[in-house]
Every structure is written in structure tokens, then in C-alpha cells.
Scaffold this active site. Structure first.
Site, PDB file in Angstrom:
ATOM      1  N   ASP A  50       0.838  -1.190   0.000  1.00  0.00           N
ATOM      2  CA  ASP A  50       0.000   0.000   0.000  1.00  0.00           C
ATOM      3  C   ASP A  50       0.886   1.257   0.000  1.00  0.00           C
ATOM      4  O   ASP A  50       1.389   1.631   1.036  1.00  0.00           O
ATOM      5  CB  ASP A  50      -0.954   0.008   1.192  1.00  0.00           C
ATOM      6  CG  ASP A  50      -0.269  -0.350   2.523  1.00  0.00           C
ATOM      7  OD1 ASP A  50       0.840  -0.932   2.522  1.00  0.00           O
ATOM      8  OD2 ASP A  50      -0.868  -0.053   3.567  1.00  0.00           O
ATOM      9  N   GLU A 109      12.411   1.652   7.381  1.00  0.00           N
ATOM     10  CA  GLU A 109      11.371   0.810   6.787  1.00  0.00           C
ATOM     11  C   GLU A 109      11.661   0.417   5.348  1.00  0.00           C
ATOM     12  O   GLU A 109      11.390  -0.707   4.928  1.00  0.00           O
ATOM     13  CB  GLU A 109      10.050   1.588   6.869  1.00  0.00           C
ATOM     14  CG  GLU A 109       8.852   0.877   6.282  1.00  0.00           C
ATOM     15  CD  GLU A 109       7.631   1.780   6.230  1.00  0.00           C
ATOM     16  OE1 GLU A 109       6.523   1.247   6.106  1.00  0.00           O
ATOM     17  OE2 GLU A 109       7.794   3.018   6.299  1.00  0.00           O
TER      18      GLU A 109
END
Length: 534
Positions: free
Chosen positions: A297, A481
Site C-alpha cells: 500500500d 522501513e
């Protein structure tokens, strides 16, 4: 649960103390107050309010809001801060001590990222869990499903078998109580899951001799039931929830969310996207939610156009990685059923796995382009986009030798870049596209190629990824991340794009990197030290 469907006694005893969860999401619980807070931008990040902890009964808060909000001088922000406690993301993230090695940094991070059941506040959106667990970091203060498998790889190499064991109990408990593993342990995530990796986790437990895998067979079967709900009644061309029956009668799966409202943690963003689409808002919301269930996403792989997220059509796409993981799930159920003496169940699930593999070969293999693809079942055509998901069939053992060799050649030619395997060939501005690279996709590629005789390519990807992670760690003393895979002159950089700033931590980067360091004892990343330069 046991192979005959009953809960194992030890599991029942361990989870008896877990408090009853409030499964109403913040939107359902706070209704017009929720909408007012999100549209009124009381918080900069839409996720902030849904993670807030109420200071008193949610019912009482809503009653008070209804009584006071129309009065002169009412200030929404003041009301919210008086009635809710905001769980703020730390401004100063964990930074390694100068001179500490990358491996030492990761080992030291596990306690920082560990959460205990006693820390669960009452009446908030956090779903209680029976055992300790590891969160990704940054704004992600809860357990995430597919993240956790990649995090567990590093926990195993760090010798944290205690956390592997407690997380195994947590995932089994979630399946027992909700029928599936939610996207994360938040009430607003209950309507969807994420890539089904519990079968991969069980394989990890087996390799490290943590437990008997057979004890988790009922959980695997229940998860499979959830993903396949409604499949048996479908006729060609029909779909129900996660299942699609194609024109030849074969069955494949898609991502799905049972709700068709804006994601509560991204409420403003979803309303804005739907307003740009020209389509019914409920369709757009469902597709946005389904993409969140995918873990990607967002990415152009779900969109008709690369330049606008509002063209998203996730529920029309049959993803190659999802179907690969379901092939693995069916294969694991078949193997464990045979070990448990259930030859009938074993034969049934072995047949399901073979049928899925045949369907993948027909619909998700592009012989002309020589790689695996997603399939748009509504438009009746294969996607022309190449993404790193093409390596997942190799990882789960669903690719024939010729297919694996072809994928290796394609990835080497089109996706292999300076820092590892590129997420896609599209530069859409979304975070799951170029120039970003992600730890889980590196792992799937590395071990997918190694499993299929492409050890040289596997080693090259691993080496490039460790250089990327080590370079940024050496300069900024942290792991993040996602990473930009084309390095600037001063070294690697954290990735961008998406709905929120780059997050530090970070669970799956720690896990994959720690495991790869174990597999390559001579890599220069072992010599990287925090706060130093080459």
C-alpha cells in the site's frame, strides 16, 4: 486447537487471562465524533486519533460530545485532548551507540520493539494479545501479520526463541478468536488480513525446533477456510470475497476487505482519493482497503494508471504473490495432515495445491514476457507490469525449472539495481514502486533464487541489500522501513513516497538483515559501525 478441532490444553491455559476485546472500530464507536475529528484535522496523521486511548468510557465520551458540541465556544481539539490520551510517536528514535556493529544494533533493538500484554490500555483500538510481541517501530505500535514473519527471521538468529514462541501463540490465538489473522491487532484492522504467512512461520518454528508443527494444523485449516469462504458455490466468472472462479473453472484468490468505507487510519487520504476517481466512493474505498491487505500500500500494480491512485482496482487483480502463499498453505496442510494420519485430508489439500499451481501456470505465467504476472480478471487480461512479486512462486516451490531460470534472467536484466531488487519498474510516486526497495521482497527473491539453483544471483542480491542497509546505518546509526536502491554519492538513503514519513525501527529490515548477516559472515556490512564512514 488440536487435529480434531479442539484447543490444546496448554494453549487454553495460556490465553485464559486475555481480556475480552472491544471489537468496535473507532468509526463505529465514536460515529459523528470520529468523522468530525478526522475531517477537522485535529491530528496531522489520521492514524493518531484511531490509536488514542479514551480517558473514560467511550459511550460516555460520545454522549458528552453530543451534549456539548453545539454549545457556544465549543472547541473540538480541546474536547478531544481532554477526553483522549494521544500515543505519540517518539521524536527521537532509537539510535545506536557510536562504534556499535550492525548486528549488535539489531540485537539491541528487540527489547525496544517488544510489547507486553500488560501494556494494553483499556477501551482503545488495540486488541489484547496473550503473549509478548514485536512491533515494526515508528508510528506502527501494534503487531502486523506479514511483517512478523520477516521480523522472526532475525529473532531466530539473535537467539530470541522466547519471542518466537510467544508470537507463535499470539498468531494461533488470533486465528482461534477471529477466524483469521487481522492486518494488525487493532479493531480497525479486523475486516482484513495480510499476505498469509502463518505457514511460513510454522516452517521457521520447525527449523529451529521450537515446537511440533502438527499442533498448528487446525489453525492452518481455519485460516484456509477464511480465505476460501464461498468458493464452492462460485460459477465461472463469479467472485465472492477473496475467491474468483475463472472461465475455465479454475479458482484463484484476490485481496479483499469486508468494509467499503474509508480506512479509519487513513480517513482523510481515502476521502480525497475517492473524490478524484469519478467512481462510486464505496468501490474506491474497497480497493484501497484491499491494497492495504496486500501489504503493498500502495503501488501502480493495483492501478489502471501510474500517475493517479484514484484509478486503483485491487479487487479486480489476482496477485501472483497471494496465490503463491496460498499454494504454500495448501501444501503445508497436506504435509501435516499426512503426518497426523489423515490421509484423506492430505490427499484433498495436495490436490488443491496442484490445481492452484496449474491455474497459476495458465493465468499468472506470461510465457512471452518470461515472468510471473498479476491477472486482471474483470478485464480478462494479464498485467503488463513487472514487479518483484514475480519471485514468490520460486520461493514457495511452485515454479518449474524453466520458469525459475526465465524469472532469474528477467530479474537480472530489469529489476536488479545497485541496492538490491527493485520493487517494480514504475516510478509512480507510491512507496511500493521505484526507487524504493523493501526487505521482505529481497528475502523472497534471495531464497526463491537459491531454492531454484540460481545461487549466484541470490548472493548478489543479498550482498547489494546488505551494502544498502550497512551504508545508511554507518551514516545515520539506524535501520529504516524502506530504502532508495540507487545510492547517492554520500551513500544509501531511506525511501520516500506514500502516505506517511519514513519510519525508523524497523522490524522486517532488522529481521532480514540479521539473517543475511548470519548467512554471509564475510560481508563488509559486518564491519559497519554506527556514526563512522568508510
Amino acid at each position: 486447537m488440536s487435529p480434531d478441532g479442539a484447543l490444546p490444553r496448554d494453549t487454553t491455559e495460556r490465553v485464559a487471562h486475555v481480556p475480552v476485546a472491544d471489537t468496535l472500530s473507532p468509526a463505529d464507536r465514536y460515529q459523528e465524533l470520529f468523522v468530525a475529528v478526522q475531517r477537522g484535522r485535529v491530528f496531522e496523521d489520521s492514524k493518531s486519533f484511531v490509536d488514542c486511548v479514551p480517558r473514560q468510557s467511550p459511550k460516555r465520551i460520545l454522549e458528552t460530545y453530543r451534549a456539548e458540541h453545539g454549545q457556544p465556544g465549543f472547541e473540538l481539539a480541546a474536547f478531544v485532548h481532554a477526553h483522549f490520551h494521544e500515543e505519540r510517536t517518539p521524536q527521537n528514535h532509537y539510535v545506536s551507540d557510536p562504534g556499535q556493529s550492525l548486528k549488535q544494533h539489531i540485537d539491541g533493538l528487540w527489547p525496544v520493539l517488544t510489547r507486553e500484554p500488560r501494556e494494553h490500555p483499556a477501551n482503545g483500538s488495540l486488541l489484547p494479545l496473550p503473549q509478548a510481541y514485536v512491533v515494526p517501530g515508528g508510528r506502527f505500535r501494534e503487531l502486523y501479520y506479514w511483517d512478523s514473519y520477516f521480523t522472526m527471521l532475525g529473532l531466530a538468529e539473535s537467539g530470541r526463541h522466547d519471542l518466537l514462541s510467544t508470537m507463535a501463540d499470539n498468531f494461533a490465538w488470533l486465528i482461534e478468536h477471529y477466524g483469521h489473522v487481522p492486518n494488525g491487532n487493532r479493531s480497525y484492522y479486523l475486516s482484513r488480513s495480510q499476505p498469509p504467512v502463518f505457514a511460513l512461520m510454522i516452517g521457521l518454528f520447525e527449523r529451529h525446533r521450537l515446537c511440533q508443527a502438527l499442533r498448528y494444523l487446525p489453525h492452518l485449516r481455519r485460516e484456509h477456510d477464511w480465505w476460501m469462504d464461498g468458493a464452492d458455490a462460485l460459477r465461472p466468472g463469479e467472485a465472492h470475497r477473496h475467491c474468483v472462479r475463472l472461465e475455465d473453472g479454475s479458482l484463484l484468490n484476490r485481496y479483499w476487505d469486508d468494509r467499503d468505507t474509508p480506512r479509519e487510519e487513513s480517513f482523510r487520504e481515502d476521502e480525497a482519493t475517492a473524490a478524484q476517481s469519478g467512481r462510486p466512493a464505496t468501490e474506491v474505498y474497497r480497493d484501497l482497503r484491499a491494497a492495504a491487505a496486500s501489504g503493498w500500500d500502495f503501488s501502480a500494480r493495483w492501478c489502471d494508471r501510474t500517475d493517479t491512485l484514484s484509478s486503483i482496482r485491487t479487487t479486480a487483480i489476482l496477485p501472483v504473490d497471494l496465490n503463491s502463499l496460498l499454494y504454500k498453505l495448501e501444501s503445508k496442510i497436506a504435509r501435516l495432515s499426512a503426518l497426523g494420519g489423515r490421509s484423506d485430508v492430505a490427499a484433498d489439500f495436495a490436490a488443491r495445491a496442484r490445481e492452484r499451481q496449474a491455474a497459476m501456470d495458465r493465468w499468472l505465467w506470461d510465457a512471452q514476457r518470461q515472468h510471473y504476472v498479476d491477472y486482471d480478471w474483470r478485464h480478462g487480461r494479464a498485467s503488463t507490469r513487472l514487479t518483484a512479486a514475480t519471485t514468490t512462486p520460486l520461493f514457495v516451490g511452485a515454479a518449474a525449472p524453466a520458469q525459475a531460470a526465465a524469472v532469474a534472467a528477467t530479474v537480472r536484466d530489469r529489476l536488479l539495481v545497485q541496492g538490491g531488487v527493485a520493487t517494480s519498474e514504475d516510478e509512480s510516486g507510491q512507496q511500493w514502486d521505484r526507487p524504493n526497495g523493501w526487505a521482505p521482497l529481497q528475502w523472497l527473491a534471495i531464497h526463491g533464487f537459491a531454492r531454484n539453483g540460481e545461487e549466484g544471483l541470490a548472493r548478489e542480491i543479498a550482498s547489494r541489500w546488505l551494502h544498502t542497509v550497512g551504508s545508511l546505518y554507518q551514516r545515520e546509526c539506524k535501520l529504516v522501513e524502506k530504502y532508495v536502491l540507487v545510492h547517492e554519492p554520500d551513500g544509501a538513503h531511506g525511501g520516500g513516497g506514500g502516505e506517511y514519513p519514513l519510519q525508523d525501527g524497523f522490524g522486517w529490515t532488522n529481521g532480514v538483515s540479521r539473517r543475511l548477516l548470519h548467512e554471509d559472515h564475510a560481508h563488509p556490512a559486518h564491519r559497519a559501525r554506527a556514526g563512522t564512514r568508510d
